[in-house]
Design a protein around this motif. Structure first.
Motif, PDB file in Angstrom:
ATOM      1  N   ASP A 152       0.831  -1.202   0.000  1.00  0.00           N
ATOM      2  CA  ASP A 152       0.000   0.000   0.000  1.00  0.00           C
ATOM      3  C   ASP A 152       0.867   1.254   0.000  1.00  0.00           C
ATOM      4  OD1 ASP A 152      -2.435   1.171  -0.193  1.00  0.00           O
ATOM      5  OD2 ASP A 152      -3.175   0.572   1.780  1.00  0.00           O
ATOM      6  N   GLY A 183      -1.956  -6.768  -3.353  1.00  0.00           N
ATOM      7  CA  GLY A 183      -2.317  -6.079  -4.594  1.00  0.00           C
ATOM      8  C   GLY A 183      -1.242  -5.220  -5.225  1.00  0.00           C
ATOM      9  N   GLN A 212      -9.228 -11.947  -0.648  1.00  0.00           N
ATOM     10  CA  GLN A 212      -9.508 -10.523  -0.538  1.00  0.00           C
ATOM     11  C   GLN A 212      -9.762  -9.830  -1.882  1.00  0.00           C
ATOM     12  OE1 GLN A 212      -6.826 -11.929   1.019  1.00  0.00           O
ATOM     13  NE2 GLN A 212      -5.073 -11.426  -0.269  1.00  0.00           N
ATOM     14  N   SER A 216     -13.053  -7.599  -2.640  1.00  0.00           N
ATOM     15  CA  SER A 216     -12.896  -6.194  -3.004  1.00  0.00           C
ATOM     16  C   SER A 216     -13.610  -5.875  -4.314  1.00  0.00           C
ATOM     17  CB  SER A 216     -11.400  -5.850  -3.120  1.00  0.00           C
ATOM     18  OG  SER A 216     -10.745  -6.052  -1.887  1.00  0.00           O
ATOM     19  N   PRO A 222     -11.630  -1.535  -1.454  1.00  0.00           N
ATOM     20  CA  PRO A 222     -10.668  -2.441  -0.798  1.00  0.00           C
ATOM     21  C   PRO A 222     -11.306  -3.095   0.413  1.00  0.00           C
ATOM     22  CG  PRO A 222     -10.072  -0.137  -0.453  1.00  0.00           C
ATOM     23  CD  PRO A 222     -11.150  -0.144  -1.472  1.00  0.00           C
ATOM     24  N   SER A 224     -11.392  -6.388   3.481  1.00  0.00           N
ATOM     25  CA  SER A 224     -10.757  -7.442   4.252  1.00  0.00           C
ATOM     26  C   SER A 224     -11.679  -8.650   4.244  1.00  0.00           C
ATOM     27  CB  SER A 224     -10.497  -6.989   5.686  1.00  0.00           C
ATOM     28  OG  SER A 224      -9.648  -5.855   5.706  1.00  0.00           O
ATOM     29  N   ARG A 240      -6.347  -8.752   3.188  1.00  0.00           N
ATOM     30  CA  ARG A 240      -6.965  -7.509   2.714  1.00  0.00           C
ATOM     31  C   ARG A 240      -6.213  -7.002   1.497  1.00  0.00           C
ATOM     32  NH1 ARG A 240      -3.943  -2.900   4.242  1.00  0.00           N
ATOM     33  NH2 ARG A 240      -5.719  -1.548   3.847  1.00  0.00           N
ATOM     34  N   ILE A 241      -6.897  -6.185   0.719  1.00  0.00           N
ATOM     35  CA  ILE A 241      -6.300  -5.492  -0.424  1.00  0.00           C
ATOM     36  C   ILE A 241      -5.941  -4.076   0.015  1.00  0.00           C
ATOM     37  CG2 ILE A 241      -6.849  -4.407  -2.643  1.00  0.00           C
ATOM     38  CD1 ILE A 241      -6.286  -7.224  -3.109  1.00  0.00           C
ATOM     39  N   ALA A 243      -5.476  -0.038  -0.184  1.00  0.00           N
ATOM     40  CA  ALA A 243      -6.308   1.025  -0.771  1.00  0.00           C
ATOM     41  C   ALA A 243      -5.701   1.560  -2.059  1.00  0.00           C
ATOM     42  CB  ALA A 243      -6.497   2.152   0.245  1.00  0.00           C
ATOM     43  N   PHE A 246      -5.882  -1.011  -4.958  1.00  0.00           N
ATOM     44  CA  PHE A 246      -7.236  -1.164  -5.484  1.00  0.00           C
ATOM     45  C   PHE A 246      -7.630   0.014  -6.348  1.00  0.00           C
ATOM     46  CE2 PHE A 246     -11.848  -1.079  -5.553  1.00  0.00           C
ATOM     47  CZ  PHE A 246     -12.112  -2.380  -5.944  1.00  0.00           C
ATOM     48  N   GLU A 247      -7.198   1.214  -5.974  1.00  0.00           N
ATOM     49  CA  GLU A 247      -7.519   2.375  -6.796  1.00  0.00           C
ATOM     50  C   GLU A 247      -6.886   2.264  -8.178  1.00  0.00           C
ATOM     51  OE1 GLU A 247      -9.323   5.567  -8.111  1.00  0.00           O
ATOM     52  OE2 GLU A 247      -9.685   4.710  -6.125  1.00  0.00           O
ATOM     53  N   ARG A 250      -8.894  -0.527 -10.109  1.00  0.00           N
ATOM     54  CA  ARG A 250     -10.349  -0.343 -10.191  1.00  0.00           C
ATOM     55  C   ARG A 250     -10.794  -0.175 -11.650  1.00  0.00           C
ATOM     56  NH1 ARG A 250     -14.064   1.841  -6.445  1.00  0.00           N
ATOM     57  NH2 ARG A 250     -12.359   2.655  -5.174  1.00  0.00           N
TER      58      ARG A 250
END
Length: 409
Positions: A152, A183, A212, A216, A222, A224, A240-241, A243, A246-247, A250
């Protein structure tokens, strides 16, 4: 947050320049066997051959290189299940920066030892990655050190994205399949391909015990998983992924393929036998995912990203065992015998007549579920496949043996 998506192509190019001469570009390799199995043109991106044994050196070194002198003087802290820790320890030592790597107590011994070997401090805290991450964050607050996230972080993602530039520099793929934990790798590769190979479909592969990515994508945020992770692919077991990743993905990454530990084991075994490549569970996940997508990949140009090869030898033995059972190359069977001279020899002869090889044998006459005067023989047999196992079963039935096939544990 949206700015990271727009700035990522430039950040990746900057990372490429910083990493020139530091990392080993990993040229795509081919396997006629994998091509035949998938009925596609398959290219393997072998990041297991990268320095420190995984793609993580790309992001870790790039992040260390962007630190200010003041940040370097205060040191860095990271949380890792293994690969990020090794990469960061290597990069920090090379840059003359003090680093502390917080690893969960469940981390593979081989990864703990390898991380320490790069000359930095390792602290074991928490039972999984997220607990180790929380301990690392507290340590940063206490020391004033810089926390370097495994995924992240914009510069970490940019470093991972250089793998995508290398892919696009060699071929124009139809599909790129990437293992997904937090991610960072899939985000970097997706961003790189968005400008270099915009028509390529990027598909993420997650472990069933840490799903995850699918969570997501379903939430369009994002997420968990909300339960403890449980997978042999520790590199994917983040729960979890991130943030930022994921952006970046997306709307670009639209699907996740979920593979279980047996499917991962099958892929590890296939890579060992056919490609002569040693991959850890996470590293083999892309191939496991491709095997599930076989019908969809037919005739396409496909890249499988092998993310790493740092695997504990004891775990490797278990993975191979599970993989062999999955494909019918290993058969475990429990047979009840009368405990008399010659009975065990007769059983072994019956097995030998089928062409199976006895890999292990356990003869137990004291079990409470075995009659007095009897014995339970547990056999582990090397076999040629499911049809061979059926032959063994028929042989035992035909000779009147009472047997059962224990559940794999």
């Amino acid at each position: 947050m949206a700015s990271i998506r727009a700035s990522m192509p430039e950040l990746i190019e900057e990372a490429r320049r910083r990493l020139d001469g530091i990392i080993k570009p990993t040229p795509l390799i081919r396997s006629t066997t994998i091509d035949r199995i998938l009925d596609a043109q398959v290219f393997i991106k072998p990041e297991n051959l990268q320095k420190t044994g995984s793609f993580k050196i790309r992001g870790a070194y790039n992040r260390i290189a962007t630190l200010t002198q003041e940040q370097k003087s205060r040191g860095v802290v990271a949380a890792s299940a293994g690969n990020h820790g090794q990469a960061l320890a290597y990069a920090a030592t090379r840059a003359g920066v003090s680093a502390t790597i917080v690893m969960p107590t469940s981390a593979a011994i081989a990864k703990i030892d390898a991380t320490r070997s790069y000359g930095q401090s390792v602290v074991l805290e928490g039972v999984d990655y997220q607990e180790a991450r929380a301990a690392a964050s507290k340590m940063c607050a206490d020391r004033g050190a810089t926390f370097i996230d495994a995924y992240d972080d914009a510069e970490v993602i940019a470093g991972q994205g250089t793998a995508g530039l290398e892919i696009a520099g060699e071929i124009t793929p139809d599909v790129v399949i990437v293992p997904v934990g937090g991610g960072g790798l899939i985000a970097g590769i997706t961003a790189a391909l968005a400008t270099r190979a915009p028509n390529a479909e990027v598909i993420g592969v997650e472990a069933a015990g840490s799903p995850q990515l699918s969570a997501s994508l379903a939430a369009d945020a994002p997420a968990s998983i909300g339960r403890p992770v449980d997978t042999i692919a520790d590199g994917l077991a983040t729960g979890r992924i991130g943030a930022m990743p994921f952006e970046v993905i997306r709307g670009r990454v639209k699907r996740a393929v979920t593979v279980d530990d047996f499917e991962i084991g099958e892929a590890v075994l296939l890579m060992l036998e056919r490609l002569k490549l040693l991959a850890e569970g996470a590293g083999a996940a892309a191939l496991a995912g491709a095997l599930k997508l076989k019908d969809e990949l037919k005739g396409k140009t496909v890249v499988l990203v092998v993310s790493g090869g740092n695997i504990d030898i004891n775990l490797l033995d278990r993975i191979i065992g599970h993989g062999l059972v999955k494909v019918g190359r290993l058969f475990r069977v429990a047979v009840d015998l009368r405990d008399r001279p010659g009975e065990l020899g007769k059983l072994i002869s019956a097995i030998a007549a089928t062409g199976a090889n006895v890999r292990a044998i356990d003869h137990d006459r004291t079990r409470r579920d075995v009659a007095i005067g009897g014995a339970r023989v547990m056999l582990e047999l090397e076999t040629r496949g499911p049809a061979h196992i059926d032959t063994i079963r028929e042989q035992l039935k035909g000779l009147g043996y009472v047997f059962e096939v224990p559940a794999l544990g």
